[in-house]
Design a protein around this motif. Sequence first.
Motif, PDB file in Angstrom:
ATOM      1  N   THR A  38      -2.179  -7.177   5.380  1.00  0.00           N
ATOM      2  CA  THR A  38      -1.945  -6.381   7.160  1.00  0.00           C
ATOM      3  C   THR A  38      -4.076  -6.897   7.628  1.00  0.00           C
ATOM      4  OG1 THR A  38      -1.496  -5.247   8.775  1.00  0.00           O
ATOM      5  CG2 THR A  38      -2.204  -3.979   6.037  1.00  0.00           C
TER       6      THR A  38
ATOM      7  N   ILE B 162      -6.491  -4.790   9.921  1.00  0.00           N
ATOM      8  CA  ILE B 162      -7.524  -3.699  10.220  1.00  0.00           C
ATOM      9  C   ILE B 162      -8.282  -3.949  11.118  1.00  0.00           C
ATOM     10  CG2 ILE B 162      -8.002  -1.614  10.875  1.00  0.00           C
ATOM     11  CD1 ILE B 162      -5.536  -1.059   9.557  1.00  0.00           C
TER      12      ILE B 162
ATOM     13  N   ALA C 272     -11.735   1.641  12.546  1.00  0.00           N
ATOM     14  CA  ALA C 272     -10.038   1.678  11.965  1.00  0.00           C
ATOM     15  C   ALA C 272     -10.404   0.519  10.686  1.00  0.00           C
ATOM     16  CB  ALA C 272     -10.141   1.418  13.216  1.00  0.00           C
TER      17      ALA C 272
ATOM     18  N   CYS D  79      -7.566   0.939   5.522  1.00  0.00           N
ATOM     19  CA  CYS D  79      -6.908   0.523   4.898  1.00  0.00           C
ATOM     20  C   CYS D  79      -5.195   1.324   4.727  1.00  0.00           C
ATOM     21  CB  CYS D  79      -6.346  -0.510   3.443  1.00  0.00           C
ATOM     22  SG  CYS D  79      -7.681  -2.145   3.338  1.00  0.00           S
ATOM     23  N   PRO D  80      -4.559   0.840   4.955  1.00  0.00           N
ATOM     24  CA  PRO D  80      -3.360   2.098   5.002  1.00  0.00           C
ATOM     25  C   PRO D  80      -3.369   2.514   3.694  1.00  0.00           C
ATOM     26  CG  PRO D  80      -2.319   0.730   6.452  1.00  0.00           C
ATOM     27  CD  PRO D  80      -3.940   0.115   5.723  1.00  0.00           C
ATOM     28  N   ALA D  81      -2.894   3.798   3.174  1.00  0.00           N
ATOM     29  CA  ALA D  81      -2.357   4.567   1.712  1.00  0.00           C
ATOM     30  C   ALA D  81      -1.350   2.830   0.998  1.00  0.00           C
ATOM     31  CB  ALA D  81      -0.925   5.023   2.373  1.00  0.00           C
TER      32      ALA D  81
ATOM     33  N   TYR E  64      -3.043   0.277  -0.201  1.00  0.00           N
ATOM     34  CA  TYR E  64      -3.356  -1.257   0.398  1.00  0.00           C
ATOM     35  C   TYR E  64      -5.060  -1.139   0.405  1.00  0.00           C
ATOM     36  CZ  TYR E  64       0.500  -2.781   2.916  1.00  0.00           C
ATOM     37  OH  TYR E  64       1.852  -3.209   3.341  1.00  0.00           O
TER      38      TYR E  64
ATOM     39  N   ASP F 218     -15.061  -0.016   3.071  1.00  0.00           N
ATOM     40  CA  ASP F 218     -14.362   1.210   4.259  1.00  0.00           C
ATOM     41  C   ASP F 218     -14.926   1.538   5.651  1.00  0.00           C
ATOM     42  OD1 ASP F 218     -14.579   3.786   1.808  1.00  0.00           O
ATOM     43  OD2 ASP F 218     -13.590   2.770   2.282  1.00  0.00           O
TER      44      ASP F 218
ATOM     45  N   CYS G 105      -6.147  -6.117   4.304  1.00  0.00           N
ATOM     46  CA  CYS G 105      -5.851  -4.653   3.632  1.00  0.00           C
ATOM     47  C   CYS G 105      -4.843  -5.352   2.964  1.00  0.00           C
ATOM     48  CB  CYS G 105      -5.763  -3.282   4.304  1.00  0.00           C
ATOM     49  SG  CYS G 105      -6.452  -2.637   4.844  1.00  0.00           S
TER      50      CYS G 105
ATOM     51  N   ARG H 297      -1.563  -5.852  -0.685  1.00  0.00           N
ATOM     52  CA  ARG H 297      -0.887  -4.792  -1.525  1.00  0.00           C
ATOM     53  C   ARG H 297      -0.349  -5.891  -2.698  1.00  0.00           C
ATOM     54  NH1 ARG H 297       3.645  -2.774  -0.890  1.00  0.00           N
ATOM     55  NH2 ARG H 297       5.130  -3.264   0.453  1.00  0.00           N
TER      56      ARG H 297
END
Length: 127
Positions: A44, A46, A65, A68-70, A72, A99, A121, A123
């Motif tokens: 994804t 960001i 922003a 990354c989401p949790a 990822y 970051d 990001c 996973r």
Amino acid sequence: NELIVKQTLGQPFDFTALSNFNTHVVIDVAGYFMAPEATRPDCTAISDTRTLAAGENSYGTYADAAACPAGYAPTTPYCLGATGVYLTGSGVWSNSPYDKVWCSFHNTTASSQVVIEGTTCCRVPGR
């Protein structure tokens, strides 16, 4: 006592316990290993956008922003500008990689232009 018994996929199971006396054996399977399975990453993007005024230089603007989401992990930072907006520098700022993405632009056009700073990001999905 613990023992890992290798089993070749597609072959008959074979396990031998030798003893000189009458013996009772109890086997308790506590777990097993599965062959790894190749999976495509789930990714994804960001990003943050910023508007540069005509002729404006931006120095080290940050993509707030770019977290990354949790689950990822960041893989690729990027900086995008419109025609006539030139990237003059970019990088990553943080204690851990990606970051915060920073991008410096120079808008050579006679109008306001939007620039984008971000990261991809990804996973690896589980089984």
